[in-house]
Design an enzyme around this catalytic site. Sequence first.
Site, PDB file in Angstrom:
ATOM      1  N   GLU A   1       0.843  -1.197   0.000  1.00 38.99           N
ATOM      2  CA  GLU A   1       0.000   0.000   0.000  1.00 38.99           C
ATOM      3  C   GLU A   1       0.877   1.246   0.000  1.00 38.99           C
ATOM      4  OE1 GLU A   1      -3.847   1.850   2.437  1.00 38.99           O
ATOM      5  OE2 GLU A   1      -2.814   0.082   3.201  1.00 38.99           O
TER       6      GLU A   1
ATOM      7  N   ASN B   1     -12.675  -0.906  -0.554  1.00 36.52           N
ATOM      8  CA  ASN B   1     -11.939  -1.512   0.547  1.00 36.52           C
ATOM      9  C   ASN B   1     -12.529  -1.028   1.877  1.00 36.52           C
ATOM     10  OD1 ASN B   1      -9.352  -2.580   2.006  1.00 36.52           O
ATOM     11  ND2 ASN B   1      -9.476  -0.430   2.604  1.00 36.52           N
ATOM     12  N   GLU B   2     -12.748  -1.965   2.786  1.00 34.40           N
ATOM     13  CA  GLU B   2     -13.258  -1.633   4.122  1.00 34.40           C
ATOM     14  C   GLU B   2     -14.379  -0.602   4.046  1.00 34.40           C
ATOM     15  OE1 GLU B   2     -10.199  -0.789   6.996  1.00 34.40           O
ATOM     16  OE2 GLU B   2      -9.283  -2.760   6.774  1.00 34.40           O
TER      17      GLU B   2
ATOM     18  N   GLN C   1       2.210  -5.859   5.985  1.00 33.19           N
ATOM     19  CA  GLN C   1       2.352  -5.663   4.546  1.00 33.19           C
ATOM     20  C   GLN C   1       3.732  -6.147   4.094  1.00 33.19           C
ATOM     21  OE1 GLN C   1       1.287  -1.694   3.197  1.00 33.19           O
ATOM     22  NE2 GLN C   1      -0.649  -1.749   4.292  1.00 33.19           N
TER      23      GLN C   1
ATOM     24  N   GLU D   1      -6.427  -8.880   4.179  1.00 30.72           N
ATOM     25  CA  GLU D   1      -5.585  -8.145   5.125  1.00 30.72           C
ATOM     26  C   GLU D   1      -5.574  -8.907   6.443  1.00 30.72           C
ATOM     27  OE1 GLU D   1      -6.006  -3.902   5.714  1.00 30.72           O
ATOM     28  OE2 GLU D   1      -6.631  -3.609   3.615  1.00 30.72           O
TER      29      GLU D   1
ATOM     30  N   TYR E   1      -6.808  -8.126  12.188  1.00 31.10           N
ATOM     31  CA  TYR E   1      -5.467  -7.862  12.688  1.00 31.10           C
ATOM     32  C   TYR E   1      -5.325  -8.365  14.119  1.00 31.10           C
ATOM     33  CZ  TYR E   1      -4.493  -4.916   8.645  1.00 31.10           C
ATOM     34  OH  TYR E   1      -4.275  -4.463   7.364  1.00 31.10           O
TER      35      TYR E   1
END
Length: 513
Positions: free
Chosen positions: A45, A192-193, A365, A316, A259
Amino acid sequence: MNLLKPTILAFALAAVPAFAQVSVTVDTTKPGPVINRNVYGQFAEHLGTGIYEGLWVGPQSKIPNTRGWRNDVVGALKELKVPLVRWPGGCFADEYHWRDGIGPRNKRPVKVNTHWGGVAEDNAVGTHEFFDLVEILGTEAYVNGNLGSGTPQEMAEWLEYMTSDSKSTLAEQRRKNGRDKPFKVAYFGIGNEAWGCGGNMKPEYYANLYNHYATFLKTPPGARPKIIASGGHGEDTTWTDVLSREAAKGTDGISFHYYTLPTGDWDKKGAATGFPESEWFSTIKQTMRMEDFVRRNVAVLDKNDPQKKLGFMVDEWGTWYDVEPGTNPGFLFQRNTLRDAVVAALNFNIFHAHAERVRMTMIAQMVNVLQAMIITDKEKMLLTPTYHTYKMYIPFQDATSLPVAVDNDVAYSVNGKSVPGISASAAKGKDGKTWVALVNTHPTRASEIQLNVASQNVSGVSGQILTADAMDAHNTFDKPQAIKPAAYSAKAANGKLTLKVPAKAVIVVSVDA
């Protein structure tokens, strides 16, 4: 923090007064679904030095590079056999306008990266540069489109610009910018999200927008990418439920993000190094919630999509700690330790167990950001423990999963809470070998594993082990190889194969007949 040498390791294990006695059985007679190589995907990203400096230095840099991409980092990534790279975000994707990143670099507009650090974004890395990276790596592209601040027309025209083989104005513009043949887009994400940085939407509203945008995404025959809807996160399965019922025909997958935070508190997540055992344990426990999240979402998909057309794309995931002191909070830089390697391996084993639906994942990432493979500082580069875990697990890419049973496991417990002591996964590799991965989650207790492989005579195993003395063992630019894999082997005796597994270790071995 030096890795124990095999002879020293054997002595250290022999000195331990008692092992946890565990049985691991692999059934080679009941092959399961193939573990899609894209489970080992990567994410780059426009965030901090994740792209600029970490990967891209520009053609004029004194750092050796190919078309602006630094050779040392690219060379290390090629050794991982990276199957798929997601770009340009992430949250950044929903403020990215693709036309800003084409044409002469010195004429591209400079914007402010409002999501990540408020720094200037000069758009030096755009569509053509990204596909240069994809082709240099020999990987595939996952492009994330801008639904949050873009339009259906903008998204449709980007896809046409990338994939059209016609004489349209957009295709001719691509040719004028230096690319005659169309780019190959393997996956395309619509937003995204959407529940957060992508627009703070409700799932039903996003589903309507998704169908609206998807209607206009058209490509030449044979050039259409797999289309991914932006799904949910954490415990909530609502997004998976709504999208699996309402997403437009032709949808290939629904994304999911999770996460691992040691504390579970976004305001104070926990330190990347110098942490106590309580945070080693809480990190392991938090990351193993992934099993429940995947299982529950897969159950929703099985109900709404019994034909199994939709993949569950965990695009992710990874550890997220408090940023390294003295660094820009918006750059999300954190150290990467043995704990991260264990977290990665535990998640791989979970994804393997759900290979039928989990067809792609992206760790967050690739370079310098969150749970990175590689850390750079100007011309310097080092490989992290997570990098080594990815490399050890390469044999599982496109391998056929095999059932694994773990019996007599001794749980790892702290303050009345517990996690499995041993995590295991197995597969028949494309090389024809049976591969077994083992993780010991306990930071101080070794295990002794009786490995049984049904219908196969086994003389021993050989492969690699990753472990260290300290829970937070990590590589630095002064000691870039403080933690790295070592050779590991074991021989059968009296018809039994016993593996001595040290504390806080990741082992990947092939079974020798």
